[in-house]
Design a protein around this motif. Structure first.
Motif, PDB file in Angstrom:
ATOM      1  N   SER A  80       0.815  -1.214   0.000  1.00  0.00           N
ATOM      2  CA  SER A  80       0.000   0.000   0.000  1.00  0.00           C
ATOM      3  C   SER A  80       0.849   1.264   0.000  1.00  0.00           C
ATOM      4  N   SER A  81       2.159   1.129   0.283  1.00  0.00           N
ATOM      5  CA  SER A  81       3.043   2.304   0.242  1.00  0.00           C
ATOM      6  C   SER A  81       3.277   2.782  -1.183  1.00  0.00           C
ATOM      7  N   MET A  82       2.808   2.028  -2.185  1.00  0.00           N
ATOM      8  CA  MET A  82       2.881   2.503  -3.566  1.00  0.00           C
ATOM      9  C   MET A  82       1.875   3.616  -3.806  1.00  0.00           C
ATOM     10  N   THR A  83       0.854   3.698  -2.962  1.00  0.00           N
ATOM     11  CA  THR A  83      -0.174   4.743  -3.082  1.00  0.00           C
ATOM     12  C   THR A  83       0.194   5.985  -2.281  1.00  0.00           C
ATOM     13  N   ALA A  84       0.610   5.780  -1.044  1.00  0.00           N
ATOM     14  CA  ALA A  84       0.966   6.872  -0.129  1.00  0.00           C
ATOM     15  C   ALA A  84       1.851   6.262   0.949  1.00  0.00           C
ATOM     16  N   PRO A  85       2.562   7.096   1.710  1.00  0.00           N
ATOM     17  CA  PRO A  85       3.509   6.555   2.690  1.00  0.00           C
ATOM     18  C   PRO A  85       2.843   5.653   3.724  1.00  0.00           C
ATOM     19  N   VAL A  86       3.615   4.672   4.182  1.00  0.00           N
ATOM     20  CA  VAL A  86       3.256   3.836   5.323  1.00  0.00           C
ATOM     21  C   VAL A  86       4.299   4.090   6.402  1.00  0.00           C
ATOM     22  N   LEU A  87       3.858   4.372   7.617  1.00  0.00           N
ATOM     23  CA  LEU A  87       4.769   4.558   8.739  1.00  0.00           C
ATOM     24  C   LEU A  87       4.601   3.375   9.686  1.00  0.00           C
ATOM     25  N   LEU A  88       5.619   2.542   9.758  1.00  0.00           N
ATOM     26  CA  LEU A  88       5.601   1.381  10.642  1.00  0.00           C
ATOM     27  C   LEU A  88       6.215   1.757  11.981  1.00  0.00           C
ATOM     28  N   VAL A  89       5.484   1.529  13.056  1.00  0.00           N
ATOM     29  CA  VAL A  89       6.023   1.779  14.396  1.00  0.00           C
ATOM     30  C   VAL A  89       6.206   0.445  15.099  1.00  0.00           C
ATOM     31  N   PHE A  90       7.417   0.180  15.558  1.00  0.00           N
ATOM     32  CA  PHE A  90       7.752  -1.073  16.232  1.00  0.00           C
ATOM     33  C   PHE A  90       7.772  -0.811  17.738  1.00  0.00           C
ATOM     34  N   TYR A  91       7.033  -1.636  18.492  1.00  0.00           N
ATOM     35  CA  TYR A  91       6.858  -1.358  19.909  1.00  0.00           C
ATOM     36  C   TYR A  91       6.664  -2.649  20.687  1.00  0.00           C
ATOM     37  N   SER A  92       6.781  -2.534  21.997  1.00  0.00           N
ATOM     38  CA  SER A  92       6.475  -3.631  22.918  1.00  0.00           C
ATOM     39  C   SER A  92       5.973  -3.010  24.215  1.00  0.00           C
ATOM     40  N   ARG A  93       4.732  -3.274  24.538  1.00  0.00           N
ATOM     41  CA  ARG A  93       4.168  -2.689  25.760  1.00  0.00           C
ATOM     42  C   ARG A  93       4.776  -3.327  27.012  1.00  0.00           C
ATOM     43  N   THR A  94       5.223  -4.570  26.921  1.00  0.00           N
ATOM     44  CA  THR A  94       5.787  -5.231  28.092  1.00  0.00           C
ATOM     45  C   THR A  94       7.237  -4.817  28.325  1.00  0.00           C
ATOM     46  N   ARG A  95       8.010  -4.700  27.267  1.00  0.00           N
ATOM     47  CA  ARG A  95       9.422  -4.348  27.430  1.00  0.00           C
ATOM     48  C   ARG A  95       9.631  -2.848  27.600  1.00  0.00           C
ATOM     49  N   MET A  96       8.826  -2.050  26.907  1.00  0.00           N
ATOM     50  CA  MET A  96       8.995  -0.596  26.968  1.00  0.00           C
ATOM     51  C   MET A  96       7.626   0.056  26.786  1.00  0.00           C
ATOM     52  N   PRO A  97       6.918   0.313  27.889  1.00  0.00           N
ATOM     53  CA  PRO A  97       5.562   0.875  27.792  1.00  0.00           C
ATOM     54  C   PRO A  97       5.493   2.169  26.980  1.00  0.00           C
ATOM     55  N   GLU A  98       6.545   2.994  27.062  1.00  0.00           N
ATOM     56  CA  GLU A  98       6.501   4.260  26.317  1.00  0.00           C
ATOM     57  C   GLU A  98       6.494   4.031  24.813  1.00  0.00           C
ATOM     58  N   SER A  99       7.034   2.902  24.362  1.00  0.00           N
ATOM     59  CA  SER A  99       6.965   2.607  22.934  1.00  0.00           C
ATOM     60  C   SER A  99       5.528   2.284  22.532  1.00  0.00           C
ATOM     61  N   GLY A 100       4.775   1.660  23.439  1.00  0.00           N
ATOM     62  CA  GLY A 100       3.357   1.422  23.179  1.00  0.00           C
ATOM     63  C   GLY A 100       2.577   2.722  23.094  1.00  0.00           C
ATOM     64  N   GLN A 101       2.943   3.692  23.933  1.00  0.00           N
ATOM     65  CA  GLN A 101       2.286   4.997  23.861  1.00  0.00           C
ATOM     66  C   GLN A 101       2.570   5.684  22.537  1.00  0.00           C
TER      67      GLN A 101
END
Length: 326
Positions: free
Chosen positions: A69-90
């Motif tokens: 779908s990034s051929m149409t418009a940008p895709v922003l992938l966010v990699f996170y783990s709520r258990t290892r780093m709660p702020e990444s989940g936020q």
């Protein structure tokens, strides 16, 4: 020749996703994530639970479709783990919220590395949190800190403005209508004020885009988005037909030449090297005087406008400019 605002390394290696996920017990902090459970069998992405119409929980099953779908418009992938780093989940939650505000200018792909460890392996994610921008199927790191939502919003506004100036004006279709008190009502149309300017950019008519943005600014000087669009369109206008290597060579040979240095700064802006552009012109202001210093200062102020006054890089740039002047 101008550069794209993102560096574009090779396409994502999806070979790891062709192998079955290894069977492993749930990991403790810092260990490998457990394989996804209850993952959908279909490949079509569906909106993230409780999120906007432009955010999707990325699984091993729908990853390929999300990337395509990034051929149409940008895709922003966010990699996170709520258990290892709660702020990444936020950060993931905030990106989902902001994706709705941008109404399809980008799709937020939320990748829980504990639920989908093979995606993180395929993308060679070094740490979390990490936001990766994907354009035309090609990834580039964008953000590596769990910043507040206001800073995230400002940074993405600047990125989208740069893409608009490059003629990238596509939008994703909503994945579903978010339920609410007015569920069933038609969504309000996208603000049409910028359509003429964006259409001109999409057609490669930079002069017309400048004229259209100028009309908006003349009608409403307080329209920050129009002012930023005008500033970026002018950068694109000034760099039309310019050879990047020749411009850089001229800048290196003539460190105090205002025209040579402002041209390299413009090219840095188009290449996404915002802080380099600012630093170059701050130093030029520091070294020059009189009309030359004023010309360098005015050019730098125009680049500040293109990025946006709320951007932390502009705040730092203004502080550096004040130090250079006084």
């Amino acid at each position: 020749m101008t550069q794209q605002p993102f560096s574009r390394p090779g396409a994502i290696d999806l070979s790891a996703l062709k192998r079955p996920a290894p069977s492993a017990p749930p990991a403790g902090p810092g260990g490998p994530g457990a394989p996804a459970t209850g993952a959908p069998t279909g490949g079509a992405p569906t909106a993230a639970a409780g999120g906007s119409s432009y955010a999707v929980d990325v699984t091993e099953q729908n990853f390929q479709t999300v990337i395509e779908s990034s051929m149409t418009a940008p895709v922003l992938l966010v990699f996170y783990s709520r258990t290892r780093m709660p702020e990444s989940g936020q950060l993931a939650d905030d990106l989902a919220v902001v994706s709705g505000e941008f109404e399809g200018r980008f799709l937020a792909g939320l990748v829980d590395i504990d639920a989908a460890p093979q995606i993180a392996q395929a993308m060679q994610i070094p740490s979390i949190p990490l936001v990766v921008a994907v354009l035309d199927g090609r990834p580039a790191p964008l953000l590596q800190d769990a910043v507040p939502i206001e800073e995230l919003r400002a940074a993405l506004t600047q990125v989208m403005q740069q893409l608009t100036a490059q003629g990238m004006t596509g939008r994703h279709q909503p994945l579903h209508a978010v339920a609410g008190p007015d569920d069933g009502a038609e969504e309000p149309p996208v603000d049409p004020r910028y359509a003429a300017a964006q259409d001109a950019l999409g057609e490669g008519d930079i002069d017309r885009a400048v004229a259209e943005y100028q009309k908006l600014v003349d009608a409403n000087p307080a329209d920050a988005e129009a002012a930023a669009g005008l500033a970026m369109a002018k950068v694109l206008q000034r760099t039309q037909g310019v050879d990047l290597n020749e411009a850089r060579a001229a800048g290196a040979a003539n460190p105090d030449d205002v025209d040579a240095q402002t041209m390299v700064a413009d090219l840095d802006m188009l290449g996404g090297h915002v802080e380099d552009a600012f630093a170059r012109l701050v130093e030029l202001v520091r070294r020059t005087s009189g009309d030359e210093r004023n010309a360098a200062r005015e050019h730098l102020l125009g680049l500040f406008a293109a990025v946006g006054n709320d951007d932390p890089r502009v705040v730092r740039g203004r502080q550096a400019l004040a130090s250079a002047l006084f």
